[in-house]
Each structure stands twice: as structure tokens, then as C-alpha cells.
Enzyme design. Sequence first.
Site, PDB file in Angstrom:
ATOM      1  N   ALA B 120       0.723  -1.329   0.023  1.00 25.11           N
ATOM      2  CA  ALA B 120      -0.031   0.285  -0.102  1.00 25.11           C
ATOM      3  C   ALA B 120       0.760   1.432   0.081  1.00 25.11           C
ATOM      4  CB  ALA B 120      -0.909   0.083   1.286  1.00 25.11           C
ATOM      5  N   PRO B 122       3.010   4.426  -0.822  1.00 26.26           N
ATOM      6  CA  PRO B 122       2.851   5.579   0.324  1.00 26.26           C
ATOM      7  C   PRO B 122       1.359   5.882   0.484  1.00 26.26           C
ATOM      8  CG  PRO B 122       3.428   6.245  -1.959  1.00 26.26           C
ATOM      9  CD  PRO B 122       3.592   4.797  -1.909  1.00 26.26           C
ATOM     10  N   GLY B 123       0.572   5.280  -0.386  1.00 30.77           N
ATOM     11  CA  GLY B 123      -1.014   5.674   0.087  1.00 30.77           C
ATOM     12  C   GLY B 123      -1.710   6.311  -1.081  1.00 30.77           C
ATOM     13  N   SER B 124      -0.935   6.713  -2.175  1.00 32.39           N
ATOM     14  CA  SER B 124      -1.978   7.397  -3.059  1.00 32.39           C
ATOM     15  C   SER B 124      -3.208   6.291  -3.631  1.00 32.39           C
ATOM     16  CB  SER B 124      -0.996   7.453  -4.366  1.00 32.39           C
ATOM     17  OG  SER B 124      -0.393   6.402  -5.022  1.00 32.39           O
ATOM     18  N   LYS B 125      -2.965   5.175  -3.806  1.00 30.28           N
ATOM     19  CA  LYS B 125      -3.830   4.242  -4.116  1.00 30.28           C
ATOM     20  C   LYS B 125      -5.043   4.051  -3.041  1.00 30.28           C
ATOM     21  CE  LYS B 125      -1.102   3.056  -7.962  1.00 30.28           C
ATOM     22  NZ  LYS B 125       0.323   3.197  -7.615  1.00 30.28           N
ATOM     23  N   ASP B 191      -0.459  -3.638  -6.275  1.00 28.48           N
ATOM     24  CA  ASP B 191       0.311  -2.758  -7.113  1.00 28.48           C
ATOM     25  C   ASP B 191       1.686  -3.185  -6.656  1.00 28.48           C
ATOM     26  OD1 ASP B 191       0.878  -0.458  -8.561  1.00 28.48           O
ATOM     27  OD2 ASP B 191       1.183   0.723  -6.787  1.00 28.48           O
ATOM     28  N   CYS B 244       4.511  -0.360 -12.587  1.00 21.60           N
ATOM     29  CA  CYS B 244       4.990   0.847 -13.223  1.00 21.60           C
ATOM     30  C   CYS B 244       6.291   0.673 -14.083  1.00 21.60           C
ATOM     31  CB  CYS B 244       5.226   2.174 -12.416  1.00 21.60           C
ATOM     32  SG  CYS B 244       6.391   1.933 -11.108  1.00 21.60           S
TER      33      CYS B 244
END
Lengths: 159, 318
Positions: B120, B122-125, B191, B244
Site C-alpha cells: 500500500a 505511500p498511500g496514493s491508491k 500494485d 509501473c
Amino acid sequence: MNIQKFNPLKILNSSEKKEIEKQLENQFGIEKIPGIIAQKGKERLFLFTGNLNPEDIKRLEEIIIIERLGIYFARIVGEEIRLSIEGTQILKNQIKKNIFELNEEYLNSWMSGQDLLLKTGKKGFLVMKYKNNFLGCGKASEEKIGNFIPKNRRLKERS
Amino acid sequence: MKNKELKPLFAERMKELLKEDFPKYLEILEKEPVKSIRCNTLKISPNFLRASLEKKGWKINQLFKEHPEIMIIENEFLPGELGRSLEHLLGYYYAQEIASMLPVIALKPKSNEIILDLCASPGSKTTQIAAKMKNSGTLIANEIDLGRIKILASNTERCGVTNCIITKKEGSSFCKRVGEKGLKFDRILVDAPCSGEGTLRSTFLNYQMWNINLIKRFSGIQKYLLSSAIEILKEGGEIVYSTCTHAPEENEEVIDFVLNKFKGKLKIEKFNLPIKCRPGITIWQRKEYFKEMTKCCRIYPQDNNTEGFFIAKLKKIK
């Protein structure tokens, strides 16, 4: 070997939660906290609005380290409760008293982490507000409003 | 990022992937990616945020009618400036690259579901999923590294994410542990950690570490992570796998691996994204993959001036 968890989460039972709600009602007119309240250490309160019940959470905690349950929203300070920025934002529709409205000049000072040298005639925690923005709590004393904006949430001068 | 700095093997592989579009790829590497933010709808509506930012002289472009929360910032800003505004400090937006918003759009989280974000930080998603869930249901955000958990917790707090439990565990061990207790998820986002080929322009440090062995190492980790996550997905549940990076060993090969491992229990789902994407590939260096791999999405920097990404969506068959 005696393994002790560091600062485990304590989920407040309904009477403990009611005590928090009673105190928040006294201070700000807040009647109901929407979710589970967990306490970490003696002071920090966390709010969780997910649909797992306390038993489910305890079962999860038995197998996995839970680092956070919901978010930090308030701190117990002596007999009073200080709401965080998120605490004031989440509960904004219920906050009815002890609100201090900032003007634009004071907004910048406040969000830069400065105490405000103002005589409000009040003592204790005040919810700080600028227009529709809720900005956490300050502590009013005779001469000033003490600032609690954490360093990582402060406005900074361009370097 | 200048062309001449590309490592020869990396350039050769990208040429093989992109063929006649390779020069366009080289061209875009020399340009700055667009600056974008995502309005945090847990705290403010896109209209109010836009008005507030425009009052300060920001030029905002909302490119996608169905996703008004995605905003392009057209001003020239100094590095880090997006993170210094009052609106950012109050959690009204998250500075997030557009391509990085796409896995959650593909995942389609819904209110009241139980969802896992396996890697998870840094938390953007995580914060994007919580916004789609309207802070209801339960979102478990897992991360292995304590330092990265602090960043994750700081972002979920700033964004007012109250339906989230942050756990600390290596991804596949997490899946094994919760699987043993019978906990299953409606949706899962994996991710995955990757070689980061798609983020050359923004994180050059990653690129300096690039080598083919790194790709092979990540590919093994990714196969293990995704397989473990599929075990704790409910029947009928959906899982999005994203990286990515462009390397097929970290993308189509991983999907091919789980399709073989869970034969007859998984299918690749088609999904729509608001930007141009290209189909997943079905052959790479003489290795053939499942034909349905074309339902996956390859996002290349030159197509939308974003970072590069790979996204696949899988459904566990009932």
C-alpha cells in the site's frame, strides 16, 4: 520469553465511548462519534468507520500486527479532549460551540504553526475555523491561542 | 533524461516492444510529465477544490468528464510546490501522477466491500480506494516496511481515511495468515514492487539501478505475491495487478503464470480507462502467453505524456 506488544490498541467499550462523547458534547456540542474509538497509549484516540466489528478486529490482531485502526482524531489532555485537524473536519457538522473564526491574516499565522496573541475571553480548547475549513484545535489562555498544528501540516515559506 | 543515457540493453528491449514508436518514446523522455492532482472527495468536491485553487491563480484542466476528481495543473511550479499549498495540507487533494490513478479506476471499488491493498505505501491508491468506498466497508492497507508505513499512515490521516486498517506484514505471509483464518476479500489491489521502468522521468535513481537480473528477481516476487493474493479473493471477486514497468517478465509473464496455476478458476477481465492504452502482448522473446492477454493494458509515456504502467484485471470464477 515475555513478549509484550508495544502500545497495543484498546478498543473502547460502549460506556468508555459514551464518556468521550459526553466530554465532546460539553466542549463542542458534539453528540455522536460515528464509528469505533480505539485508544493507543494514554492519550491518543483513533476513529474507525469500517464495517468490521471489535471482535473481528481482535481476531485480525491475533494474526497480523495492526499499525493503525482508522485515523488519529483526538487526544485526551487532562480532563479535556483536543481534536486533530481531521477530528474537526469529520465532526464539523456537529460542532456547535467554542469555535474561533480566523480572518485571512490569522489563517496564515495559524497554519504556519504560530500561537495567536489574542484575548478571546475564553479558556480551554477552541475549534479553529476559516470560512468552511476546519483547522484543528487551539488552546485559549488569557493572552493567546496556543497552536498544535503538527510540523508536517504547516505552511512553509518558499526556500 | 537524455537519450544517450539509456542503457543499451534497456533501449534494445524498449525498441523490441515499441517498434516504430520507439523514436516517439525517446522524444517524450526529454519532456516533463504533466502535473496532476486527485481531488480527495472524502473532504471536498471537485468543484469547490477547483474554485479554491483557481482563486490562487492555478490553471486547472479536468480532462475526463467521468472522473472530475482528476485535475491537470498547467502552471509552471517549482518542485515540491504542489505539496505546500493550504489545500494539500488540509487533505483536499493528493498530488498523484495520472497513470498511477488508473489501477484503482480499473478496480472499481464499491461502498461496503472488504478490500485489500496489498502493497500500500505511500498511500496514493489506498486513499483513492477509500474515496471510492466513501469511507464505508473495510479497507486493509498492508505494507512490509515500518518507515513506509509511517508515510502511508500520514497520508491516510491527511486524507481523512477512517475505514482503513494498516497492517505490517510481508505480502505473501499476510495472505497466508489471513487465509488460514478464512478472511476473504471482494477486491484486491496488488500494485507490485517492480523495476520501475515507467517512471524514468520522475525517479531517475530507480533507472540507475536497472539491470536484467533485477527484472528476473522482481518477476519471481510478483508471481508469488499475486498467487498468494488470489488465494484470499472471494469467488466472484476481482483483483487488479499493476506495475509501473514495461518489462513483460514483470507483467504478462506474471499474469500468464497465475492463469496456468489457477487454471479454470480465473479469467482476465476487460476494463475501460480514460486514457489511451495498448493491449498486453502475447509473445515476448519466443515465449507465448495466453491470447486473452490483449485485455490487459500497457500505458506508455508517449501516448498520454504520463508515466508508464501495466494493468491487468482478473476475476475469480464462481
